[in-house]
Scaffold this motif. Structure first.
Motif, short mmCIF file in Angstrom:
data_model
loop_
_atom_site.label_atom_id
_atom_site.label_comp_id
_atom_site.label_asym_id
_atom_site.label_seq_id
_atom_site.Cartn_x
_atom_site.Cartn_y
_atom_site.Cartn_z
N GLY A 68 0.81 -1.21 0.00
CA GLY A 68 0.00 0.00 0.00
C GLY A 68 0.84 1.26 0.00
N ALA A 69 1.93 1.26 0.78
CA ALA A 69 2.81 2.44 0.81
C ALA A 69 3.49 2.65 -0.54
CB ALA A 69 3.85 2.27 1.91
N THR A 70 3.91 1.56 -1.17
CA THR A 70 4.54 1.66 -2.50
C THR A 70 3.54 2.18 -3.53
OG1 THR A 70 6.00 -0.19 -1.95
CG2 THR A 70 5.77 0.37 -4.27
N PHE A 71 2.33 1.64 -3.48
CA PHE A 71 1.30 2.08 -4.42
C PHE A 71 0.95 3.54 -4.19
CE2 PHE A 71 -3.12 2.57 -5.80
CZ PHE A 71 -3.04 2.07 -7.10
N SER A 72 0.89 3.96 -2.91
CA SER A 72 0.57 5.34 -2.58
C SER A 72 1.62 6.30 -3.13
CB SER A 72 0.46 5.49 -1.06
OG SER A 72 0.36 6.85 -0.69
N ARG A 73 2.89 5.99 -2.87
CA ARG A 73 3.95 6.88 -3.33
C ARG A 73 4.07 6.87 -4.86
NH1 ARG A 73 7.39 8.69 0.73
NH2 ARG A 73 9.10 9.06 -0.74
N GLY A 74 3.86 5.69 -5.46
CA GLY A 74 3.93 5.60 -6.91
C GLY A 74 2.83 6.39 -7.58
N LEU A 75 1.60 6.26 -7.05
CA LEU A 75 0.48 6.99 -7.63
C LEU A 75 0.64 8.49 -7.39
CD1 LEU A 75 -2.18 6.63 -9.15
CD2 LEU A 75 -3.34 6.46 -6.94
N ASN A 76 1.11 8.85 -6.20
CA ASN A 76 1.36 10.26 -5.92
C ASN A 76 2.39 10.83 -6.89
OD1 ASN A 76 0.32 11.79 -3.28
ND2 ASN A 76 0.27 9.60 -2.90
N ARG A 77 3.45 10.09 -7.11
CA ARG A 77 4.51 10.57 -8.01
C ARG A 77 4.00 10.68 -9.45
NH1 ARG A 77 10.03 11.06 -7.58
NH2 ARG A 77 11.20 10.95 -9.54
N LEU A 78 3.22 9.69 -9.88
CA LEU A 78 2.71 9.70 -11.25
C LEU A 78 1.76 10.87 -11.49
CD1 LEU A 78 2.55 8.27 -13.98
CD2 LEU A 78 0.69 6.87 -13.05
N LEU A 79 0.78 11.03 -10.59
CA LEU A 79 -0.19 12.11 -10.76
C LEU A 79 0.48 13.47 -10.63
CD1 LEU A 79 -3.23 10.69 -8.74
CD2 LEU A 79 -2.90 10.72 -11.21
N ALA A 80 1.41 13.58 -9.68
CA ALA A 80 2.10 14.86 -9.50
C ALA A 80 2.96 15.19 -10.73
CB ALA A 80 2.97 14.81 -8.25
N LYS A 137 -1.76 12.01 3.34
CA LYS A 137 -1.87 11.15 2.16
C LYS A 137 -1.09 11.63 0.94
CE LYS A 137 -5.99 8.28 2.35
NZ LYS A 137 -7.21 7.89 1.63
N TYR A 138 -0.95 12.95 0.80
CA TYR A 138 -0.44 13.46 -0.46
C TYR A 138 0.81 14.33 -0.30
CZ TYR A 138 -5.27 12.22 -1.52
OH TYR A 138 -6.45 11.54 -1.62
N ASP A 139 1.48 14.25 0.81
CA ASP A 139 2.64 15.12 1.05
C ASP A 139 3.74 14.85 0.03
OD1 ASP A 139 3.93 17.11 2.88
OD2 ASP A 139 5.39 15.49 3.05
N TYR A 140 4.02 13.57 -0.23
CA TYR A 140 5.06 13.24 -1.19
C TYR A 140 4.70 13.74 -2.59
CZ TYR A 140 8.14 10.43 -4.12
OH TYR A 140 9.04 10.02 -5.07
N GLY A 141 3.42 13.59 -2.94
CA GLY A 141 2.97 14.06 -4.25
C GLY A 141 3.11 15.56 -4.40
N SER A 174 -5.56 1.54 2.88
CA SER A 174 -6.59 2.13 2.03
C SER A 174 -6.12 2.31 0.59
CB SER A 174 -7.01 3.50 2.60
OG SER A 174 -5.95 4.43 2.52
N TRP A 175 -4.79 2.31 0.37
CA TRP A 175 -4.23 2.45 -0.97
C TRP A 175 -4.02 1.10 -1.66
CZ3 TRP A 175 -3.78 6.78 -3.72
CH2 TRP A 175 -3.72 7.99 -3.05
N GLU A 176 -4.05 0.03 -0.93
CA GLU A 176 -3.67 -1.26 -1.50
C GLU A 176 -4.68 -1.72 -2.55
OE1 GLU A 176 -1.14 -3.07 2.26
OE2 GLU A 176 -3.14 -3.83 1.83
N PRO A 177 -4.21 -2.21 -3.70
CA PRO A 177 -5.13 -2.67 -4.74
C PRO A 177 -5.90 -3.91 -4.32
CG PRO A 177 -2.86 -3.20 -5.31
CD PRO A 177 -2.80 -2.33 -4.10
N ARG A 178 -5.35 -4.70 -3.41
CA ARG A 178 -6.10 -5.79 -2.80
C ARG A 178 -5.54 -5.97 -1.40
NH1 ARG A 178 -4.19 -10.70 -1.72
NH2 ARG A 178 -2.24 -11.42 -2.62
N HIS A 179 -6.27 -6.69 -0.56
CA HIS A 179 -5.89 -6.75 0.85
C HIS A 179 -5.79 -8.18 1.35
CE1 HIS A 179 -6.39 -2.44 1.20
NE2 HIS A 179 -7.53 -2.54 0.59
#
Length: 468
Positions: free
Chosen positions: A100-112, A162-166, A280-285
């Motif tokens: 979830g943390a990897t997905f969160s940072r990856g999505l933040n980086r991509l969208l940003a 949630k979005y500080d890195y982004g 909450s960011w994980e694609p599956r749990h």
């Protein structure tokens, strides 16, 4: 003669200096070896405590090696050039322990990166309209405005969580695109290559994180809650013996560390919140399916901490022996011990149900017994006459302890209600209880009727016949 003596003295001094230097060198060597051995022991223990740390380190190395091929292989390098280094930087910056943390940072980086690149291109176009003289001034103004605004937005708690890195990547991407566009002719190509390398690096991290021994934040949150409930049960289980001084001090010291484990619960709030955000960011749990009820876990965690705070207050009274008026001393001790033990059993059942993900129906009888004992204790406190108590501190001590213990029972009851809500949300299994029935022998009386000729009244005789 004097020269010979001076030469001998100088030789001795040199030999002494060499000996001291040698001893220092050997001492340094021994201390270095000792420190290296100690560091190796710590590293081994760190890996043994959680082998997933070793696996995570290998996963990061694997992902970094894969994206490095875009720089090493000539065909791939020709497509991206030096921009391939952005993929390497992406892996280093976003690969985290949990999926979830990897997905969160990856999505933040991509969208940003997308948003920052788009805004940067727009700022470059607007600045170019002002001519060669005004373009650098406008670009500087846009960079200042964007950096100041985004930095201020980072102070909002929800955005920071949630979005500080982004937000940081948004500032960086906008600055790189807008500033480099002043000297770079192919600014669209630059923005496209940067976005492509970020996508490649993020995808590599996410694929490796999911395929190779995935670590789900939701499951770690689940285990943390289970462990905290067990710590509450350990305290309540040893409460009777500790408080009523039924054991010797030597016996109590053996389990005192287990008895005081509840203190660590008070420091788990930040860990629970971070795990909940990652889940909450994980694609599956994992075993929870797609939706993880992380909000319910936070609710249970908050109730557990409330109970731990009351236990901490209760624990502060365990330094003195239980005192109460003589006429109610024994009964108070019995009720307190019963409440603590039943609450401990209920907590054990809740912990077991959470661990096995089954509906915690078996905890209900213990909670009912604890509530019954609590009602009896309240009634005893109301009906007891405290007017003739000689030791006022002893009276206050007894009433405070019993009140805190009743609060602990109420908290345990709330935890049980929340666990039942979680069982409904997460779809916990229901344990089927099969009653084992032995053979039951029923005796049926066969009535034989005989009519007396004299009176005509019937005379009954029963013969017993066993029926299985």
């Amino acid at each position: 003669m004097e020269s010979l003596e001076m030469g001998a003295a100088t030789s001795q001094e040199r030999s002494g200096a060499l000996a001291r230097a040698w001893r220092r060198l050997m001492g340094l060597r021994k201390s270095s070896m000792a420190k290296a051995a100690e560091l190796a022991k710590k590293a081994v223990k760190l890996g043994q405590d959680d082998p997933r740390r070793v696996t995570h380190s290998l996963k990061v190395g694997l992902a970094l090696s894969l994206v490095s091929l875009f720089y090493y292989l000539q065909p791939l390098y020709e497509g991206f050039g030096v921009n391939a280094m952005w993929a390497v930087m992406t892996v280093v910056l976003i690969f985290e322990f949990h999926v979830g943390a990897t997905f969160s940072r990856g999505l933040n980086r991509l969208l940003a990166t997308v948003l920052g690149g788009a805004i940067g291109l727009g700022a470059h176009h607007l600045a170019s309209l002002s001519g060669k003289t005004g373009q650098p001034i406008m670009l500087s103004f846009f960079v200042f405005l964007q950096a100041a605004g985004i930095t201020f937005m980072r102070f909002f708690p929800r955005i920071k969580a949630k979005y500080d890195y982004g937000m940081i990547i948004l500032i960086l991407t906008f600055a790189l695109v807008s500033v480099s566009g002043f000297r770079e002719d192919k600014i669209f190509e630059f923005a496209h290559k940067r976005l492509s390398t970020v996508v490649i690096g993020s995808s590599a991290c996410l694929i490796v994180s999911i395929i190779v021994c995935p670590v789900w934040a939701g499951e770690d949150l689940h285990r943390l809650i289970v462990l905290n409930v067990e710590k509450l049960a350990n305290f309540l289980e040893g409460f009777g013996d500790e408080y009523l001084r039924k054991l010797e001090d030597s016996d109590l010291n053996q389990d005192r560390s287990l008895f005081r484990e509840y203190k660590s619960i008070l420091e788990t709030k930040s860990e629970e919140e971070s795990l909940a955000i990652f889940s909450s960011w994980e694609p599956r749990h994992g075993r929870f399916g797609f939706r993880h009820p992380w909000k319910q876990y936070l609710k249970i965690g908050a109730l557990i901490r409330q109970c731990a705070y009351r236990i901490e207050a209760l624990d502060s009274y365990l330094t003195t022996k239980f005192h109460a008026p003589p006429q109610v001393q024994t009964r108070l001790e019995e009720l307190c011990a019963e409440m603590g033990m039943e609450a401990a059993r209920a907590s054990k059942q809740l912990s077991s149900s959470l661990k096995t993900m089954t509906t915690p129906s078996s905890a209900t009888p213990h909670l009912e017994k604890a509530r019954t004992a609590a009602k009896a204790l309240k009634s005893l406190l109301k009906t007891t006459s405290w007017n003739h108590a000689t030791d006022l501190l002893a009276v206050v001590h007894a009433i405070t302890v019993t009140s805190l213990l009743i609060d602990v029972i109420d908290c345990t009851d709330k935890i049980a209600v929340s666990v039942n809500e979680l069982a409904s949300l997460a779809g916990f299994k229901t344990v089927e209880k099969h009653l084992k029935c032995d053979e039951v022998v029923l005796t049926v009386a066969a009535l034989e009727v005989t009519v007396l000729p004299e009176s005509g009244s019937p005379l009954g005789r029963s013969d017993s016949a066993p029926v299985l």
